[in-house]
Design an enzyme around this catalytic site. Structure first.
Site, PDB file in Angstrom:
ATOM      1  N   LYS A   1      -2.259  -2.472   8.989  1.00 33.61           N
ATOM      2  CA  LYS A   1      -2.581  -4.254   9.262  1.00 33.61           C
ATOM      3  C   LYS A   1      -1.540  -4.860   8.082  1.00 33.61           C
ATOM      4  O   LYS A   1      -0.787  -4.067   6.866  1.00 33.61           O
ATOM      5  CB  LYS A   1      -3.841  -4.524   9.254  1.00 33.61           C
ATOM      6  CG  LYS A   1      -4.868  -5.432  10.521  1.00 33.61           C
ATOM      7  CD  LYS A   1      -4.741  -6.446  10.565  1.00 33.61           C
ATOM      8  CE  LYS A   1      -4.530  -6.807  12.325  1.00 33.61           C
ATOM      9  NZ  LYS A   1      -4.216  -6.565  12.983  1.00 33.61           N
TER      10      LYS A   1
ATOM     11  N   ASP B   1       0.651  -1.172  -0.258  1.00 37.99           N
ATOM     12  CA  ASP B   1       0.352   0.853   0.167  1.00 37.99           C
ATOM     13  C   ASP B   1       0.701   1.110   0.229  1.00 37.99           C
ATOM     14  O   ASP B   1       1.761   1.481   0.900  1.00 37.99           O
ATOM     15  CB  ASP B   1      -1.274  -0.169   1.228  1.00 37.99           C
ATOM     16  CG  ASP B   1      -1.916   1.262   1.454  1.00 37.99           C
ATOM     17  OD1 ASP B   1      -1.711   2.088   0.691  1.00 37.99           O
ATOM     18  OD2 ASP B   1      -2.160   1.047   2.423  1.00 37.99           O
TER      19      ASP B   1
ATOM     20  N   TYR C   1       2.226   0.767  15.015  1.00 38.20           N
ATOM     21  CA  TYR C   1       1.357   0.890  13.954  1.00 38.20           C
ATOM     22  C   TYR C   1       1.694   1.518  12.904  1.00 38.20           C
ATOM     23  O   TYR C   1       1.923   2.402  12.617  1.00 38.20           O
ATOM     24  CB  TYR C   1      -0.007   1.319  14.453  1.00 38.20           C
ATOM     25  CG  TYR C   1      -0.861   1.246  13.603  1.00 38.20           C
ATOM     26  CD1 TYR C   1      -1.858   0.228  13.711  1.00 38.20           C
ATOM     27  CD2 TYR C   1      -1.460   2.149  12.794  1.00 38.20           C
ATOM     28  CE1 TYR C   1      -2.667  -0.430  12.345  1.00 38.20           C
ATOM     29  CE2 TYR C   1      -2.244   1.765  11.733  1.00 38.20           C
ATOM     30  CZ  TYR C   1      -2.808   0.674  11.197  1.00 38.20           C
ATOM     31  OH  TYR C   1      -4.038   1.173  10.094  1.00 38.20           O
TER      32      TYR C   1
HETATM   33  P1  13P Z   1      -4.212  -0.382   6.013  1.00 41.00           P
HETATM   34  O1  13P Z   1      -3.379  -2.042   6.736  1.00 41.00           O
HETATM   35  O2  13P Z   1      -5.337  -1.063   4.863  1.00 41.00           O
HETATM   36  O3  13P Z   1      -3.865   0.821   5.045  1.00 41.00           O
HETATM   37  O4  13P Z   1      -5.114   0.542   7.165  1.00 41.00           O
HETATM   38  C1  13P Z   1      -5.138   0.555   7.572  1.00 41.00           C
HETATM   39  C2  13P Z   1      -6.365   0.657   8.251  1.00 41.00           C
HETATM   40  O5  13P Z   1      -6.252   0.604   9.982  1.00 41.00           O
HETATM   41  C3  13P Z   1      -7.998   1.664   8.570  1.00 41.00           C
HETATM   42  O6  13P Z   1      -8.463   1.713   9.080  1.00 41.00           O
HETATM   43 MG    MG Z   2      -3.521   2.141   3.715  1.00 40.42          MG
HETATM   44 MG    MG Z   3      -4.484  -1.808   2.937  1.00 42.81          MG
END
Ligand code: 13P
Ligand code: MG
Ligand code: MG
Ligand code: 13P
Length: 367
Positions: A233, A11, A230
């Site tokens: 994910k 991403d 963080y």
């Molecule tokens: P991504 O890991 O897909 O960027 O999502 C982050 C997130 O916490 C959305 O609430």
């Molecule tokens: Mg994202």
């Molecule tokens: Mg993502």
């Protein structure tokens, strides 16, 4: 012919929050691979799932090849440039290091790779998830390979009945790859005991015991363990070869009809149902629900057919409805109990820091 399939996914910026990568960003990634990859690759395809873009590559350079990994890394750098130009959200989010060094593993992008002797017909599936982690594959791979309720080939076909070898990684161990190999059917219960904890023990690969051929490769990186904070994910990808020595494509897809609960959704910190969706689907409700796409392809002499969208078929409309209902059912209780991910899975530090402060104010009542 011996070939390697490599999937590297990241991403590097998205439109409207963590929803979908921009068209120009995806084009920049594709252009980079087209222009710089012709010498290295026999073929490639680009997919996106939620806010993540996956590069599927066929080549003969084996796993962990630094030229292949650098090609993908530089493509994501090119995508990041567009994300910054357009003011996309989370530009360069998954590129955790400033400079590439040897291999994308540990640097942010998710990757899975498989090297194998091409069969005369070589069908396979590229799965990609958004808003969840690699443990999301534990349930469907366990059932799709080891359970005759889904893999009817165990009962109906000769070689498949010899079972499968599962390699499972302890993803909480950060000093190196801590793995265990278990065989089904005889280690079935031991495997079940590990896989029931998908945030700790994650299937990395599955191989046929009849032929020794690898059927499955899952990206087992854990971004928040790597970065120590963080960063989103891990949003995993998996390659799964199907038919003959392996379960059929339909058997592999079958367990996704459960729409099982996974860690993910909003801020990577809630438990929601995994919704099978069409290729290129976006993210919406409560930064979710967690989604999975399935591209079916064949590869021959290192060249891909066009992909088919395996979750586009009408059967999955019912499952999408079911995933919405299941997600809504748990969302109704907000952040209480199992609705929010466990303390160690929380991907923002707010709750932990607040508890630390409140802890100082607790008193022991005198009798
Ligand atoms: P991504 O890991 O897909 O960027 O999502 C982050 C997130 O916490 C959305 O609430
Ligand atoms: Mg994202
Ligand atoms: Mg993502
Ligand atoms: P084949 O007999 O063509 O290998 O197909 C088996 C199958 O996919 C059953 O679902």
């Amino acid at each position: 012919m011996k070939i390697t399939l490599s999937v590297i996914k990241a991403d590097v910026g998205s439109i409207g929050g963590h929803a979908v990568p921009g068209k120009k960003l995806v084009q920049a990634i594709e252009d980079h691979i087209k222009n710089e990859g012709s010498r290295l690759l026999s073929d490639f395809k680009i997919f996106h799932t939620g806010d993540d873009t996956a590069i599927l590559m066929a080549h003969t350079k084996g796993k962990d090849n630094s030229d292949i990994h650098k090609l993908a890394w530089d493509a994501f750098v090119a995508g990041t440039k567009i994300a910054k130009e357009q003011g996309l959200y989370g530009a360069g989010q998954d590129l955790l290091k400033d400079a590439f060094s040897g291999n994308v593993r540990g640097m942010g992008p998710a990757s899975c790779e498989m090297e194998f002797e091409e069969r005369p017909a070589e069908p396979f599936i590229l799965f990609a998830c958004d808003k969840t982690d690699p443990g999301a594959f534990n349930y469907p791979l366990f059932r799709g390979f080891a359970d005759p309720f889904h893999n009817a080939g165990i009962l109906l076909s000769g070689d498949i009945a010899r079972g499968f070898e599962f390699t499972v990684m302890d993803v909480n161990y950060t000093q190196g790859d801590r793995i265990i190999t278990l065989n089904v059917p005889e280690d079935y219960y031991d495997l079940a005991v590990l896989l029931r904890d998908p945030e700790h023990y994650v299937i990395e690969s599955v191989s046929s015991r009849a032929s020794g051929s690898q059927a499955v490769a899952v990206s087992t990186s854990r971004l928040h363990n790597i970065a120590g904070k963080y960063t989103g994910k891990d949003d995993p990808v998996a390659l799964v070869r199907s038919q003959k020595d392996f379960p059929s494509t339909g058997e592999i897809l079958s367990p996704y009809a459960t729409a099982h609960y996974v860690a993910g959704g909003d801020r990577g910190s809630h438990n929601v149902a995994l919704m099978p969706v069409k290729l290129g689907e976006i993210i919406s409700y409560f930064d979710g629900p967690a989604i999975i796409t399935a591209a079916g392809l064949c590869v021959h002499n290192g060249k891909f057919t066009e992909p088919v969208d395996l979750f586009e078929q009408p059967f999955w409309d019912t499952i999408r409805e079911k995933a919405s209902q299941k997600t809504f059912a748990i969302r109704e209780q907000g952040f209480f109990g199992v609705a929010m991910a466990s303390m160690e899975e929380l991907e923002y530090t707010g709750v932990v820091e607040r508890i630390k402060e409140l802890d100082k104010k607790f008193i022991i009542r005198s009798k």
